[in-house]
Write an enzyme that holds these catalytic residues in place. Structure first.
Site, PDB file in Angstrom:
ATOM      1  N   ASN A  13      32.673  36.430  48.779  1.00 15.84           N
ATOM      2  CA  ASN A  13      31.620  36.665  47.794  1.00 15.84           C
ATOM      3  C   ASN A  13      31.749  35.706  46.621  1.00 15.84           C
ATOM      4  OD1 ASN A  13      30.677  39.010  49.125  1.00 15.84           O
ATOM      5  ND2 ASN A  13      32.098  40.319  47.985  1.00 15.84           N
ATOM      6  N   LYS A  42      36.899  40.633  49.255  1.00 19.56           N
ATOM      7  CA  LYS A  42      38.247  41.098  49.594  1.00 19.56           C
ATOM      8  C   LYS A  42      38.901  40.210  50.635  1.00 19.56           C
ATOM      9  CE  LYS A  42      39.424  45.356  49.408  1.00 19.56           C
ATOM     10  NZ  LYS A  42      40.029  45.281  48.074  1.00 19.56           N
ATOM     11  N   ASN A  45      39.885  36.821  48.917  1.00 25.62           N
ATOM     12  CA  ASN A  45      40.985  37.072  47.990  1.00 25.62           C
ATOM     13  C   ASN A  45      42.304  37.236  48.741  1.00 25.62           C
ATOM     14  OD1 ASN A  45      39.068  37.196  45.947  1.00 25.62           O
ATOM     15  ND2 ASN A  45      39.060  39.433  45.846  1.00 25.62           N
ATOM     16  N   GLU A 134      34.608  45.352  54.255  1.00 28.00           N
ATOM     17  CA  GLU A 134      33.402  44.767  53.667  1.00 28.00           C
ATOM     18  C   GLU A 134      32.605  43.951  54.686  1.00 28.00           C
ATOM     19  OE1 GLU A 134      34.530  44.481  48.929  1.00 28.00           O
ATOM     20  OE2 GLU A 134      34.712  42.665  50.143  1.00 28.00           O
ATOM     21  N   ASN A 178      44.508  52.802  48.689  1.00 29.99           N
ATOM     22  CA  ASN A 178      45.040  53.196  47.397  1.00 29.99           C
ATOM     23  C   ASN A 178      45.079  54.716  47.314  1.00 29.99           C
ATOM     24  OD1 ASN A 178      42.473  54.146  46.552  1.00 29.99           O
ATOM     25  ND2 ASN A 178      41.964  52.195  45.580  1.00 29.99           N
ATOM     26  N   ASP A 228      43.188  42.323  33.638  1.00 32.26           N
ATOM     27  CA  ASP A 228      42.058  42.579  34.544  1.00 32.26           C
ATOM     28  C   ASP A 228      42.627  43.012  35.883  1.00 32.26           C
ATOM     29  OD1 ASP A 228      39.781  42.564  36.115  1.00 32.26           O
ATOM     30  OD2 ASP A 228      39.353  40.433  35.877  1.00 32.26           O
ATOM     31  N   GLY A 233      44.723  44.736  44.190  1.00 41.96           N
ATOM     32  CA  GLY A 233      44.957  45.295  45.514  1.00 41.96           C
ATOM     33  C   GLY A 233      44.905  44.233  46.594  1.00 41.96           C
ATOM     34  N   ASP A 234      44.032  43.242  46.425  1.00 43.45           N
ATOM     35  CA  ASP A 234      43.957  42.151  47.393  1.00 43.45           C
ATOM     36  C   ASP A 234      45.211  41.294  47.351  1.00 43.45           C
ATOM     37  OD1 ASP A 234      41.444  43.036  48.111  1.00 43.45           O
ATOM     38  OD2 ASP A 234      40.433  41.732  46.670  1.00 43.45           O
TER      39      ASP A 234
END
Length: 290
Positions: A13, A42, A45, A134, A178, A228, A233-234
């Site tokens: 993205n 995701k 990343n 995704e 998570n 940030d 998580g990625d």
């Protein structure tokens, strides 16, 4: 040709990021502080995170014919990632992200070309396959099944979380939700009972819990100054895949990945925040010696 260390099948993205003092309430408009555009998704990343952890990485995804596609291809090239991006008539995916003063984010994802990601022609041979949710679920399932049959370790980050079919869960050597996602997926016992080899639950500042049939082990979080949380998580998932591909046991690999995730919160943006192996090693040494 030798297999890749890690093959990532997932989304790519362009992230559109607005920073503000606090998140707006429904129907409310708030003033923004700044606006940026970053490469993200995701899948992308996590591919960058794995590459920066030292792995040879292939990335399977899809983009449109717009300028955003060239931006994302340049990111893959800069990190030495093998580009397996298909081109579709749909626009390249977008994510609209709001980040508040505490570094917490909310995200709206528009799939675009990601909805057309396919592995009908197979996936590159790799020691570890890493997927997220995704891209179409059928693509994720086919990828995981094919990688498992080829002898790869399969790693699934089930985000965004939704109820998953048992045939997909049975293909997961490691699943990484998570603390919120794991409940949406039916809980740890359900995931282990469905055939997942290990359930690695990331809990932000509370560290990571690793569940297997043999019991539970905990990995402590690292104390850092959060700027940030986008992409943290990625960073964890990509770094975990990299260490597993290098032959490290799950708990030490999760310790490395936890350090990567912590470092990712100290920098704005998802791709820019993915830490290099040297930085991860440095944080581990600092924590040990401190």
């Amino acid at each position: 040709m030798d297999p890749f260390d890690v093959c990532v099948v997932g989304s790519a993205n362009l992230d559109i990021v607005a920073t503000t003092t606090r998140h707006p309430l429904p129907g409310e408009t708030v003033h923004g502080i700044a606006y940026h555009e970053y490469p993200g998704g995701k899948g992308l990343n996590q591919a960058v995170a794995a590459a920066r952890s030292g792995s040879k990485v292939a990335f399977v995804g899809a983009v449109g014919t717009d300028p955003a596609a060239e931006t994302l291809r340049a990111v893959l090239a800069a990190d030495g990632i093998d580009d397996r991006l298909a081109v579709t008539a749909e626009a390249t995916g977008r994510a609209v992200i709001v980040v508040d003063d505490a570094g917490e984010n909310s995200i709206v994802v528009v799939a675009g070309a990601n909805a057309a990601v396919s592995v009908d022609d197979g996936i590159p041979a790799a020691r570890v396959l890493l997927c997220q949710l995704e891209v179409p679920l059928s693509t994720v399932t086919a990828s995981m099944r094919g990688a498992r049959e080829a002898g790869a370790t399969t790693l699934l980050n089930p985000a965004p979380a939704d109820e998953l079919p048992l045939d997909l869960l049975a293909c997961c050597d490691v699943i990484v939700p998570n603390e919120h996602e794991v409940e949406l997926l039916g809980g740890v016992d359900h995931l282990l009972g469905a055939g997942c080899g290990a359930v690695v639950v990331t809990r932000g500042g509370h560290g990571v819990d690793i569940h297997t049939d043999a019991g539970t082990e905990h990995v402590d979080a690292f104390a850092v100054e959060v700027v940030d949380t986008t992409g943290a998580g990625d960073a964890f998932c990509g770094a975990l895949a990299s260490r597993l591909a290098a032959g490290h046991p799950l708990v030490p690999a999760a310790r490395w990945a936890t350090a990567a995730g912590a470092l990712a919160t100290t920098v704005p943006g998802a791709v820019p925040a993915q830490p290099l192996a040297e930085a991860i090693s440095g944080l581990l040494v600092h924590e040990r010696d401190g």
